[in-house]
Design an enzyme around this catalytic site. Structure first.
Site, PDB file in Angstrom:
ATOM      1  N   ARG A  73       7.363  24.138  31.643  1.00 59.04           N
ATOM      2  CA  ARG A  73       6.130  24.086  32.430  1.00 59.04           C
ATOM      3  C   ARG A  73       4.985  24.467  31.520  1.00 59.04           C
ATOM      4  NH1 ARG A  73       4.650  29.349  34.697  1.00 59.04           N
ATOM      5  NH2 ARG A  73       6.115  30.902  33.934  1.00 59.04           N
ATOM      6  N   ALA A 115      -2.207  26.576  27.734  1.00 61.38           N
ATOM      7  CA  ALA A 115      -1.897  25.163  27.945  1.00 61.38           C
ATOM      8  C   ALA A 115      -1.442  24.501  26.646  1.00 61.38           C
ATOM      9  CB  ALA A 115      -3.135  24.450  28.485  1.00 61.38           C
ATOM     10  N   ASP A 116      -0.571  23.536  26.783  1.00 63.65           N
ATOM     11  CA  ASP A 116      -0.084  22.721  25.661  1.00 63.65           C
ATOM     12  C   ASP A 116       0.553  23.560  24.544  1.00 63.65           C
ATOM     13  OD1 ASP A 116      -1.058  20.427  26.930  1.00 63.65           O
ATOM     14  OD2 ASP A 116      -3.062  20.776  26.093  1.00 63.65           O
ATOM     15  N   ARG A 117       1.032  24.750  24.896  1.00 67.47           N
ATOM     16  CA  ARG A 117       1.727  25.641  23.939  1.00 67.47           C
ATOM     17  C   ARG A 117       0.798  26.194  22.849  1.00 67.47           C
ATOM     18  NH1 ARG A 117       4.655  25.044  27.674  1.00 67.47           N
ATOM     19  NH2 ARG A 117       6.885  24.579  27.647  1.00 67.47           N
ATOM     20  N   LEU A 118      -0.538  26.122  23.078  1.00 69.94           N
ATOM     21  CA  LEU A 118      -1.467  26.713  22.100  1.00 69.94           C
ATOM     22  C   LEU A 118      -1.760  28.154  22.558  1.00 69.94           C
ATOM     23  CD1 LEU A 118      -2.706  25.587  19.501  1.00 69.94           C
ATOM     24  CD2 LEU A 118      -4.819  25.182  20.774  1.00 69.94           C
TER      25      LEU A 118
END
Ligand SMILES: Cc1cc2nc3c(=O)[nH]c(=O)nc-3n(C[C@H](O)[C@H](O)[C@H](O)COP(=O)(O)O)c2cc1C
Length: 222
Positions: A17, A197-200
């Protein structure tokens, strides 16, 4: 379970997620890591996160083999982070061989992780006694009946031992087992991780080289 169900369980590739609950900027950080931890733990408790004080304790034995398990944080301050356990358990043996350990908190609903590394010392009997007496009666009897991490033939033996102890101590005042007590980890490194978000993700390290030196702060890459 059907074959289709089994395939669903086995397919972990899609199990992910996005993390969008919050952000962590340098300007958000408290002046020191213990204060930052205090804030985050308070927010976890305010968010009614179950077992917010549960932490993974990792130890390593003399062969360098790591071992992990959950224990409950019972006290923390600038001196360190404490928990209680059986001082002849597997973890106790590993800590006697190698006092370096790490603690890990994961507060799922807040998408936050805290890692804490340091050296562990055993707390004294007076401290153990005072916390033992604050525990519910059932927990005190179970601690007295169990030699933590030692093999036991079956559950019935444990239950019979608890029943015997109740007979021996009908007033409920079962003595603290001699080897039951606390440990405290003195941290030299903290990491605060906020999922993004987006694994950043946002990650900040607090580190110090000497027990009483100032903490340095560094953002690190996700
Ligand atoms: C939520 C949770 C809380 C726990 N709290 C403690 C604790 O505070 N102290 C403890 O000795 N074990 C606690 N345990 C059990 C430990 O994970 C572990 O089974 C036990 O300490 C034996 O570990 P060892 O064999 O590595 O010494 C807890 C387990 C869970 C899942």
């Amino acid at each position: 379970m059907t074959q289709e169900d089994k395939n669903d369980v086995a397919n972990l590739i899609e199990a992910r997620r996005d993390y969008t609950a919050d952000t962590l900027r340098r300007s958000d950080l408290a002046s020191g890591p213990v204060m930052q931890f205090t804030r985050w733990l308070q927010e976890a408790r305010d968010a009614n996160i179950l077992d917010a004080t549960a932490m993974n304790l990792s130890t390593a034995d003399a062969q360098g083999q790591p071992h992990s398990r959950i224990v409950l944080l019972k006290h923390f301050d600038e001196e360190g982070f404490s928990w209680y356990t059986y001082q002849k358990s597997d973890k106790a043996r590993q800590l006697a061989e190698n006092p370096k350990a790490s603690l890990l908190f994961y507060w799922c609903g807040l998408e936050r992780q805290v890692r804490i590394e340091g050296r562990v010392e055993m707390l004294d009997a007076e401290n153990a006694e005072s916390y033992f007496q604050s525990r519910p009666e059932g927990s005190r009897f179970s601690a007295a009946a169990s030699i933590q991490s030692a093999p036991v033939e079956n559950r019935g033996l444990l239950e019979r031992r608890v029943a015997e102890l109740h007979k021996e101590h009908p007033n409920g005042n079962v003595p603290r087992p001699e080897h039951w007590g606390g440990y405290r980890l003195h941290p030299h490194r903290f990491e605060f991780w906020q999922g993004r978000a987006d694994r950043l993700h946002d990650r900040f390290i607090f580190e110090r080289t000497e027990p009483d030196s100032d903490w340095s702060v560094q953002r690190i890459s996700p």
